[in-house]
Design a protein around this motif. Structure first.
Motif, short mmCIF file in Angstrom:
data_model
loop_
_atom_site.label_atom_id
_atom_site.label_comp_id
_atom_site.label_asym_id
_atom_site.label_seq_id
_atom_site.Cartn_x
_atom_site.Cartn_y
_atom_site.Cartn_z
N PHE A 117 -9.20 -1.47 2.88
CA PHE A 117 -8.74 -1.31 1.49
C PHE A 117 -9.84 -1.67 0.50
O PHE A 117 -9.94 -1.05 -0.57
CB PHE A 117 -7.49 -2.15 1.25
CG PHE A 117 -6.25 -1.56 1.86
CD1 PHE A 117 -5.78 -0.33 1.44
CD2 PHE A 117 -5.55 -2.22 2.86
CE1 PHE A 117 -4.64 0.24 2.00
CE2 PHE A 117 -4.43 -1.67 3.42
CZ PHE A 117 -3.96 -0.42 3.00
N TRP B 144 -6.68 -0.09 -4.66
CA TRP B 144 -6.50 -0.41 -3.24
C TRP B 144 -7.22 -1.71 -2.89
O TRP B 144 -6.69 -2.53 -2.16
CB TRP B 144 -7.02 0.76 -2.37
CG TRP B 144 -6.41 2.05 -2.79
CD1 TRP B 144 -7.01 3.05 -3.49
CD2 TRP B 144 -5.06 2.45 -2.58
NE1 TRP B 144 -6.14 4.07 -3.72
CE2 TRP B 144 -4.92 3.74 -3.16
CE3 TRP B 144 -3.97 1.87 -1.95
CZ2 TRP B 144 -3.72 4.43 -3.14
CZ3 TRP B 144 -2.76 2.57 -1.93
CH2 TRP B 144 -2.64 3.84 -2.53
N ALA C 122 -5.50 5.30 2.56
CA ALA C 122 -4.72 4.06 2.59
C ALA C 122 -3.52 4.20 3.53
O ALA C 122 -3.22 3.30 4.31
CB ALA C 122 -4.25 3.72 1.17
N ALA D 99 0.83 -1.20 0.00
CA ALA D 99 0.00 0.00 0.00
C ALA D 99 0.87 1.26 0.00
O ALA D 99 0.58 2.24 -0.70
CB ALA D 99 -0.92 -0.01 1.22
#
Length: 407
Positions: free
Chosen positions: A392, A399, A359, A265
């Motif tokens: 996510f 994501w 994120a 991420a």
């Protein structure tokens, strides 16, 4: 809560050196003299210590213990305060209902030390949160007119000592700054007692009303004031000091699968330009109160500069959903992810950057909780390995695609 913890707390309340001549007594039969506290509700489940045999001090101790978050909590607090306000002479009904005591004999005591620092006699009440890695005693300092004049925190392990030191540093940075409409506590003392860090701050004029549910124009304005206190600069995530710090924080988690997800991420956000500023670090309804046109804000242990702007709004949204409304953390994180653009719009974060900021927030808070060992205390948000997938997934797009690799 164990008797060993209360005994150690008694030592901290009583002596200024580990080899002091003080003695701690715990149970229903404690000697007269010295300082005596009523344990609420009992030794095995203690959440609060109040001055024994002092109706006014015990009553204000209960009323100012915390800002109740619901009607049920407000009623419970009022009933408990009433129990301690009722009695004959200085003896309270609460001292009869709650029979366990903690007593400290010897002189000087922490109460005497704090009285000297403040220049007036104070009595102490002590509260504890739910079991968690960063739980520490928070002391309420009550004067002879039954007014709460200050609060104090004591470090009881390496983590809580670090957090108290960080809070002192944060409050020193914020002192004298224009934070309107936010108002933060004034540092009255920072030092040590019985080998433990001790931070004393002035009491804010907190009302007993519940904090407002959800983000309001006032709280958003206060969040922006905190975010902008050291200025805001927009730059790519890649190469930033923040990315380096977050990489190191993830590294402490070792090879667990969730750490690999967090690294991916962070890599996915690398090319995004986001605004960087400050955040409170644990903005929730229990750490704030509205007083007229001001928003009173405390507990700056996690205050950090040079982080993506908007973290406080995301944290408030997720924290309130789980801890106040009782939502499942997976569903709550998914919903917060889905609201990222709307939550961050008041901070000038555009839609493209909002999902990257969210994120990064999920990585930040998840790696913090795991690094602190919160997953071992049974708290919902400690189950990071579960809810971060939902977070996510709620962000959608690239994501959400990261989650499949973590299942």
């Amino acid at each position: 809560m164990t008797s060993a913890f209360l005994t150690e707390l008694g030592r901290l309340l009583g002596e200024d050196t580990a080899a002091g001549a003080h003695r701690v007594f715990l149970g229903r039969d404690v000697p007269a003299g010295g300082e005596v506290y009523t344990v609420v509700p009992a030794i095995g489940s203690a959440r609060l210590l109040v001055p024994h045999g002092d109706r006014r001090a015990a009553n204000v101790a209960v009323r100012n213990t915390s800002a109740p978050r619901s009607l049920k909590d407000r009623l419970r607090q009022r009933v408990l305060a009433g129990v301690f306000a009722t009695g004959v002479g200085r003896r309270t009904l609460g001292d009869l209902v709650f029979r366990d005591r903690l007593a400290v004999s010897g002189d000087p005591s922490l109460a005497a030390h704090l009285s000297g620092l403040l220049g007036e006699r104070v009595r102490l009440s002590v509260r504890f949160g739910q079991p968690r890695a960063n739980r520490k005693p928070v002391l309420q300092l009550i004067d002879d007119r039954a007014r709460t004049v200050a609060y104090a925190k004591m470090g009881v392990n390496a983590l809580t000592s670090t957090l108290i030191t960080a809070e002192h540093r944060a409050l020193a940075l914020l002192a004298g700054r224009d934070l309107a409409p936010a108002q933060v506590p004034e540092v009255l003392h920072f030092g040590t007692w019985a080998g433990a860090e001790l931070l004393v701050v002035g009491a804010l004029p907190v009302r007993s009303d519940a904090a407002p549910a959800g983000l309001t124009p006032l709280s958003l304005a206060a969040m922006r004031a905190i975010a902008e206190v050291d200025g805001v600069a927009t730059r790519p995530v890649a190469g930033s000091g923040y990315a380096g710090r977050l990489t190191a924080q993830i590294g402490l988690l070792g090879q667990r699968p969730v750490a690999a997800l967090m690294r991916r991420a962070l890599d996915a956000a690398a090319g995004t330009e986001v605004p960087f500023g400050c955040w409170h670090g644990d903005w929730n309804g229990g750490n704030m109160s509205v007083h007229g046109e001001r928003l009173l804000l405390w507990d700056f242990e996690r205050f950090t500069a040079d982080v993506p702007v908007g973290y406080d709004a995301l944290h408030f949204d997720l924290h309130e959903a789980v801890t106040v409304r009782g939502q499942d953390p997976v569903a709550a994180a998914h919903a917060t992810g889905g609201r990222a653009a709307a939550l961050l719009a008041p901070f000038g974060v555009d839609d493209a950057a909002a999902r990257a900021v969210a994120a990064l927030y999920f990585v930040e808070i998840g790696s913090r909780y795991l690094g602190d060992g919160q997953d071992g205390y049974g708290q919902p948000m400690g189950r990071v390995d579960e809810w971060i997938n939902g977070a996510f997934a709620g962000l959608g797009g690239r994501w959400a695609a990261l989650v499949g690799e973590n299942l």
